[in-house]
Design an enzyme around this catalytic site. Structure first.
Site, mmCIF file in Angstrom:
data_model
loop_
_atom_site.group_PDB
_atom_site.id
_atom_site.type_symbol
_atom_site.label_atom_id
_atom_site.label_comp_id
_atom_site.label_asym_id
_atom_site.label_seq_id
_atom_site.Cartn_x
_atom_site.Cartn_y
_atom_site.Cartn_z
ATOM 1 C CD GLU A 1 8.780 -19.175 7.302
ATOM 2 O OE1 GLU A 1 7.777 -19.279 8.028
ATOM 3 O OE2 GLU A 1 9.945 -19.300 7.737
ATOM 4 C CG ASP B 1 3.590 -16.726 14.626
ATOM 5 O OD1 ASP B 1 3.447 -16.390 13.428
ATOM 6 O OD2 ASP B 1 3.498 -17.902 14.996
#
Length: 606
Positions: A559, A357
């Site tokens: 990340e 996403d």
């Protein structure tokens, strides 16, 4: 909002035994209600006339916190606004009292409140996001474990690896006593054991992140912590029938890429823990049923009449995602009617279920975010994860002596492999490609296969099947995939790009993500091809070099990374770049354990 930062001490003072008893009672009651709701929801067929898809209700607290989130945006405005912060708050007193105080806040015509008034309200009625977590010292952590990364010979690389290893301590948490005693005051869900969080804004357990966290923990010899994570995920299946996207009340309407079987299997291979396998198998059978339920399964018929069944992502939700409600509503404001908005909201939640996403991979029109259509796609990677689940279940059933289950799941795996080869494999490209189905397809229907329905776009997910042994052991397939990957354009200076489209979404170019690097590298490294093994080593070194330089420059693991330039961190998407970071740490440690680092090889971008 400084008063809403995480705390690392538990001031509750409750006796652990009484807290655990309350937790067991809460889970028992919740499991009865949740299981009934979900079982009814996932059995419903879907149609394309209007959104009749299933919806799992959320909690009154989540609904109220969405209103707090909207007021916060109107009050504090857009700069540095993170909507997730407000649905992660926990109550100081009961919900009705808090709602009454909220309604009494004076507002102007735009719905905003004076900043001092709203800050005072937040301080008086809420504990901060993350305050319902407490630090949990991992009992199996040692600064330098015996047998740690034996293939890493370079002292500089080894010293850095030990720093990454030490990050597990920073990311270890457990739920506080207040979550166990008053679960209705929290969106954080009670979990029985400590866990590892991804980091930064992600202060709860996430499903597919946990697989690569566990791979790193295994490299760190932290077997107890790895097993605790699995125990928590099994507890979610026991309560809801599937592993949630995250351990928050607003994630109960969706799962994430199903990798629990891989976690259990990898832990068993390291530890020989037969009890863990026996404990996990019933839960894995439930999870397999979930992913092969009415809303997830799709039937495709070949030209010669053979039917195949594959799976798709399909969230049980058709409203804005609470953690991003203000963002979702802003996107949906461009749509004309309630049906279009409901369908768009379902696509948003289903894309969150995919873990990707967001990405142009799921859009009909890559320049229009509202054309997300993931429920009309049979994704390559999802079906590979389920194939791996079937193979893992078959292996573990055989380990415990359940030959009937083992035989059943071997047949299921063989059927899915044939479906993947028939529906998703493209011989000309030498890749597996996502397959688009008709809008509103239900599990009751059977669609005719069309080559034109295969995606034409290059995504790293096209090469994920090489991760599992059924494919990386096939010399012919490995050769075709290796050549296809080399010419795909995805391999960049610092790793594998997620796609070739520069859209501004985080699961597109130029971002590279640790899980994708790991699956492709591990698959190539496991093959019998020396060229494929060399390619795997090269990709891993590019990734490790970039992670190392970024760590030295910023003092953190990230990340995601920008694969265009060594040492650059990734960007794009709905939130600012995050640090920590669970799966990035895990993949670096897994690469160094599997592939090592020679003593005379320098590390760095040059």
């Amino acid at each position: 909002m400084a008063s809403f930062h995480s705390r690392s001490s538990n001031s509750n003072g409750n006796h652990p035994a009484s807290s655990f008893s309350l937790l067991l009672l809460f889970l028992l009651l919740a499991s009865v209600s949740a299981s009934r709701t979900v079982a009814k929801a996932i059995s419903q067929p879907t149609t394309g006339n209007f959104d009749r898809g299933p919806v799992v209700p959320t909690t009154p607290l989540v609904t109220f916190l969405e209103r707090v989130q909207e007021t916060a945006l109107a009050t504090f405005e857009q700069k540095d606004f993170d909507p997730k912060l407000y649905v992660d708050l926990s109550l100081k007193s009961n919900l009705s009292t808090t709602v009454t105080a909220f309604h009494k806040l004076p507002r102007n015509a735009t719905g905003s409140v004076l900043v001092p008034d709203f800050k005072e309200f937040l301080h008086e009625y809420f504990d901060g996001a993350g305050d319902d977590l407490v630090y949990a010292e991992p009992l199996d952590f040692v600064p330098e474990p015996d047998g740690f990364l034996p293939k890493v010979k370079n002292p500089q690389v080894r010293a850095w690896a030990l720093e990454v290893h030490a990050l597990w301590k920073n990311l270890s948490r457990r739920v506080s006593g207040s979550v166990l005693n008053r679960p209705e005051f929290h969106t954080l869900l009670p979990l029985p054991r400590p866990f590892v969080i991804p980091g930064s804004r992600f202060t709860e357990v996430y499903y597919w992140d946990s697989y690569w966290v566990i791979r790193g923990l295994l490299a760190s010899k932290m077997y107890m912590t790895a097993k605790a994570i699995v125990t928590n995920l099994i507890s979610l299946i026991d309560t809801y029938g599937y592993v949630l996207n995250c351990a928050r009340a607003y994630c109960t309407n969706r799962s994430q890429p199903p990798l629990l079987s891989a976690m259990v299997y990898d832990i068993y291979n390291r530890t020989g823990d037969l009890d863990l396998v026996k404990k996990a198998l019933p839960a894995l059978l439930k999870e397999h049923q979930f992913w092969n339920s009415g809303i997830h399964k799709v039937n495709i018929q070949e030209d010669h009449g053979r039917n195949h069944t594959l799976s798709r992502y399909y969230a049980m939700w058709n409203k804005p995602r609470p953690e991003s409600s203000t963002i979702d509503k802003a996107h949906a404001s461009k749509l004309l009617n309630a049906y279009e908005k409901e369908q768009f909201y379902r696509e948003l939640a289903s894309t969150a279920e995919s873990g990707w996403d967001f990405s142009t991979r799921w859009m009909r029109n890559t320049s229009d975010f509202t054309t997300l259509a993931i429920t009309s796609i049979l994704p390559v990677d999802l079906n590979i994860f389920i194939l791996k689940m079937e193979l893992d279940i078959a292996s573990m059933a055989q380990i415990v002596g359940d030959n009937r289950t083992a035989e059943s799941f071997l047949k299921a795996a063989q059927a899915r492999k044939q479906a993947i080869n028939s529906v998703l494999w493209n011989e000309e490209k030498g890749q597996w490609l996502d397959y688009r189905i008709s809008n509103g397809t239900s599990s009751q229907e059977c669609q005719r296969w069309k080559g034109s329905n295969q995606s034409n776009n290059a995504f790293a997910s096209n090469f994920v099947p090489i991760w599992i042994d059924l494919f990386n052991s096939d010399t012919c397939i490995v050769e075709k995939v290796k050549k296809s990957f080399q010419s795909s354009g995805l391999l960049s200076a610092a790793g594998i790009a997620t796609s070739l489209t520069r859209s501004g979404e985080q699961w597109d170019f130029p971002n590279g993500w640790a899980p994708l690097q790991h699956m492709i590298v591990e698959g190539l490294a496991k093959s019998g091809s020396q060229e494929a093994k060399s390619m795997a080593q090269d990709i891993a070194m590019r990734w490790i070099n970039s992670n190392y330089v970024a760590y030295k420059e910023t003092g953190a693991m990230h990340e995601k990374y920008d694969v265009e330039k060594c040492g650059d961190i990734g960007g794009g998407g709905e939130y600012i770049p995050q640090t920590g970071f669970g799966w990035s740490n895990g993949v670096v440690l897994a690469f160094l354990e599997e592939l090592g680092w020679p003593e005379d090889l320098k590390i760095g971008c040059n």
